[in-house]
Design a protein around this motif. Structure first.
Motif, short mmCIF file in Angstrom:
data_model
loop_
_atom_site.label_atom_id
_atom_site.label_comp_id
_atom_site.label_asym_id
_atom_site.label_seq_id
_atom_site.Cartn_x
_atom_site.Cartn_y
_atom_site.Cartn_z
N LYS A 193 0.82 -1.21 0.00
CA LYS A 193 0.00 0.00 0.00
C LYS A 193 0.86 1.26 0.00
N LEU A 235 3.36 7.02 -4.91
CA LEU A 235 3.15 7.35 -6.33
C LEU A 235 2.19 8.54 -6.48
N ARG A 236 1.06 8.49 -5.77
CA ARG A 236 0.08 9.59 -5.84
C ARG A 236 0.70 10.92 -5.43
N LEU A 237 1.46 10.91 -4.34
CA LEU A 237 2.08 12.15 -3.84
C LEU A 237 3.11 12.70 -4.83
N PRO A 274 1.76 2.66 -3.95
CA PRO A 274 0.72 3.47 -4.58
C PRO A 274 0.51 4.82 -3.88
N ALA A 275 0.64 4.85 -2.55
CA ALA A 275 0.47 6.11 -1.81
C ALA A 275 1.58 7.10 -2.16
N LYS A 305 3.25 12.28 -8.03
CA LYS A 305 2.54 12.83 -9.20
C LYS A 305 1.96 14.21 -8.89
N GLN A 306 1.43 14.37 -7.68
CA GLN A 306 0.87 15.67 -7.27
C GLN A 306 1.94 16.77 -7.33
N GLU A 351 5.38 13.99 2.24
CA GLU A 351 4.65 15.25 2.12
C GLU A 351 5.44 16.39 2.77
N THR A 367 3.91 8.51 3.57
CA THR A 367 3.27 9.71 2.99
C THR A 367 3.45 10.93 3.88
#
Length: 163
Positions: free
Chosen positions: A21, A27-29, A24-25, A31-32, A140, A136
């Motif tokens: 998990k 990856l999303r960050l 993917p978490a 990309k943002q 972040e 994350t």
């Protein structure tokens, strides 16, 4: 466009015994924050394999930033920091220090993280915690500075003066 790679160090994830998990978490960050993620793989907790993959990604300039998740704790097979130290040319001590200090606000166990960060050629490598939440939260917190670091490495930095 900044290129990123994600390596998840998890033998159980690699064997398909546990769903990943954190990858993917992360990856999303990424990309943002404008990164094009070129690589995402779950690999076993094996220092030789982790080192070889990091070397290939950096030496063939497949990524400006390599982010690892997992393998930074006290378990017998946790070896991501050792694999990272084996391949970097320069260590960046401030990144893991900042992540640990930030994470201490949520859990005192953050002091047990052995994460490291560094540079190989023109690629920055950063170890994140293995949990999706820890990975994350840390990413972040440090991402704006990672972007600036990558811009310096790639020669895209507009200004290097202190704020």
């Amino acid at each position: 466009i900044m290129k990123a790679a994600i390596i998840v160090a998890s033998t159980s994830g690699y064997k398909g015994e546990r769903e990943d998990k954190s990858g993917p978490a992360v990856l999303r960050l990424l990309k943002q924050f404008g990164f094009e993620v070129k690589f995402l793989k779950v690999l076993p907790d094996d220092a030789v394999i982790l080192s070889e993959v990091m070397k290939k990604l950096a030496d063939h300039h497949l990524a400006d930033l390599i982010v690892t998740s997992g393998g930074t704790g006290f378990a017998k097979d946790d070896c991501t920091p050792e694999a990272t130290l084996d391949v970097i040319d320069k260590e960046i001590r401030g990144i893991p220090e900042a992540m640990r200090a930030y994470s201490m606000r949520f859990t005192k166990r953050a002091m047990l993280s052995r994460a490291v960060a560094g540079i190989r050629k023109d690629t920055m490598i950063v170890n994140l915690p293995g949990s999706p939440k820890g990975a994350t939260e840390c990413l972040e917190f440090i991402l704006p500075e990672l972007v600036h670091g990558v811009e310096i490495l790639t020669g895209e930095a507009k200004e290097c003066a202190r704020d």
